[in-house]
Design an enzyme around this catalytic site. Structure first.
Site, PDB file in Angstrom:
ATOM      1  N   CYS A 376      37.096 -21.382  49.422  1.00  0.00           N
ATOM      2  CA  CYS A 376      36.131 -20.989  50.460  1.00  0.00           C
ATOM      3  C   CYS A 376      35.975 -19.473  50.523  1.00  0.00           C
ATOM      4  O   CYS A 376      35.816 -18.896  51.620  1.00  0.00           O
ATOM      5  CB  CYS A 376      36.529 -21.529  51.826  1.00  0.00           C
ATOM      6  SG  CYS A 376      36.406 -23.303  51.941  1.00  0.00           S
ATOM      7  N   ALA A 377      36.054 -18.831  49.373  1.00  0.00           N
ATOM      8  CA  ALA A 377      35.839 -17.386  49.312  1.00  0.00           C
ATOM      9  C   ALA A 377      35.153 -17.105  47.971  1.00  0.00           C
ATOM     10  O   ALA A 377      35.660 -16.368  47.133  1.00  0.00           O
ATOM     11  CB  ALA A 377      37.167 -16.644  49.419  1.00  0.00           C
TER      12      ALA A 377
END
Ligand SMILES: Cc1ncc(COP(=O)(O)O)c(C=O)c1O
Length: 455
Positions: A376-377
């Site tokens: 999630c980055a």
């Protein structure tokens, strides 16, 4: 790289005796090395919740004894967590569902015309909620000092309003990266923000479980974190900090609990007086067990002593890094370099291996739970890998030949409950997989790499 000795025992957590089957036969105790996603519950938290559960009652509503007890517990939890965070006396602490929820709440409370500054390296929970603001995305810095300079430059360049002054501005920054584990220079970034008339919110999702967080010492305006990463997986999170923007904002959710008085108007509509306290943003029945469990975790970590917890975690970090450094095929991902202070979150790629395949083999053949992917980055992982994270590798087929770029990464993460044996097993497993290869065949199923048990 030398490894020092551990200073204290791991804290008791749930699941430490759970065994899992190996695809190669037999069972082993599960090595939970994905704390950065969700940490196991502290035994103490579980015991506190179990002791309270028979007394569970509605919060802020009932006249009965258990309702009053639960209300006290909920409000005491608020005080305990505010103390844990060393909040200012006039700060507000709102119980939310998670860090994501906390940052979305703050995003919904931004004053009109607020400008938001966020590094592209942030977790999506910090990167994405600002859809109603003007957002400036800052390039990934390569040193903590460069982060401060980049922010200062961006704030100095910001738009001047027609009246000639700066409008409101907010900086959102992580305390510890969920990809590299590296600590960010929060105090310096806060000073830069304030020097330029901006405010700052600290995403402490990965920091609070590993280090003490003092709102006053860091001089941040808000802090957000999640219970499930702080050994309290009961569905609550926290947003704590300045009361003014929160008080002036529309309630995050409209409903009971947030409203003080509702009256019918003569024209048939309704008028609402909203609370000005934290209740304004806590409409509906509060998650008292979630809040209580976070308070319990805060107490447990404080009593265990962060000095000892940090020393033990650093010992585990050194063990993992020393072990990985002995494998030439492994590349540890880092923005700020080898010497940067960090928490127990380490991402890496292995030459010649698809990360999903590698993680699946760690699980199926060694009983080790890590995470693979982009965490999630996406922009940060893209920068660190120098590749396009949209691309999909095929499980079983090496995605990157030695020297080529990987498409995603493997993350090992640990904390206060991690025994030495888990990280030792992990290091040995990495060495064995790289030297001998996987013992089993794997295939792609629903985008995941899984052991092929069809034969
Ligand atoms: C740095 C960081 N911020 C925010 C989040 C979001 O946390 P949650 O999923 O609990 O909302 C995470 C979760 O991994 C994180 O690592």
């Amino acid at each position: 790289m030398s490894v020092s000795t551990a200073v204290c025992a791991p804290l008791p957590v749930l699941g430490r005796d759970v065994t899992v089957p190996l695809v190669t036969g037999g069972e082993v105790t599960y090595a939970a090395l994905d704390y950065a996603a969700s940490a196991p519950a502290l035994q103490r938290v579980w015991d506190d919740v179990a002791a309270y559960a028979p007394y569970y009652g509605s919060v802020h509503r009932g006249a009965g004894y258990l309702s009053q007890l639960s209300t006290d517990l909920f409000e005491n939890a608020r005080r305990t967590v505010a103390e844990f965070l060393d909040c200012r006396a006039d700060d507000q602490l709102v119980f939310t569902r998670s860090t994501t929820d906390s940052l979305n709440l703050l995003a919904a409370a931004l004053p009109a015309d607020c400008q938001v500054f966020v590094f592209e390296t942030e977790h999506h929970a910090s990167l994405l909620p600002w859809k109603n603001a003007r957002v400036t995305y800052l390039d990934a810095p390569r040193t903590p000092q460069q982060a401060v300079r980049t922010l200062e430059r961006a704030l100095a360049d910001r738009t001047v309003s027609i009246e000639g002054g700066y409008g409101p501005a907010l900086v959102c920054v992580t305390g510890a990266s969920n990809v590299t584990g590296e600590l960010w220079p929060v105090r310096e970034l806060a000073a830069a923000a304030h020097a330029h008339g901006a405010r700052i919110v600290l995403d402490a999702a990965q920091l609070a479980p590993h280090h003490p967080v003092s709102v006053q010492d860091l001089d941040v305006d808000w802090v957000a974190f999640s219970g499930h990463k702080l050994y309290a997986p009961f569905g609550s999170g926290v947003l704590a900090g300045r009361a003014d923007w929160l008080r002036e904002a529309e309630p995050y959710l409209a409903g009971g609990g947030a409203s003080r008085k509702v009256t019918r108007r003569e024209d048939g509509g309704v008028d609402v007086e909203w609370h000005e306290s934290a209740a304004r943003h806590e409409a509906g029945s509060p998650n008292v067990i979630g809040a209580y469990s976070i308070a319990s975790a805060c107490k447990a970590l404080t009593e265990a002593g962060f000095d000892d917890l940090v020393a033990r975690e650093q010992y585990l970090i050194e063990k993992v890094r020393a072990g990985l450094a002995e494998v030439p095929e492994v590349r540890v991902l880092s923005l700020f370099g080898d010497d940067a202070p960090r928490v127990g979150v380490i991402s890496f790629v292995v030459d010649g291996w698809n990360s999903s395949h590698f993680a699946a083999a760690l699980s199926a053949e060694y009983g080790i739970g890590v995470r693979d992917g982009l965490f999630c980055a996406h922009p940060l992982v893209r920068t660190l890998l120098g590749s396009d994270p949209q691309a999909q590798g095929e499980c079983g087929a090496p995605e990157a030949a030695p020297g080529e770029k990987s498409l995603n990464a493997i993350r090992v993460s640990f904390g206060a409950g991690t025994p030495d044996e888990h990280v030792e097993r992990f290091v040995e497993a990495v060495k064995e997989l790289v030297t001998d290869g996987a013992k089993w065949n794997y295939r792609t199923e629903d985008g995941r790499c899984v052991p092929d048990t069809s034969a």
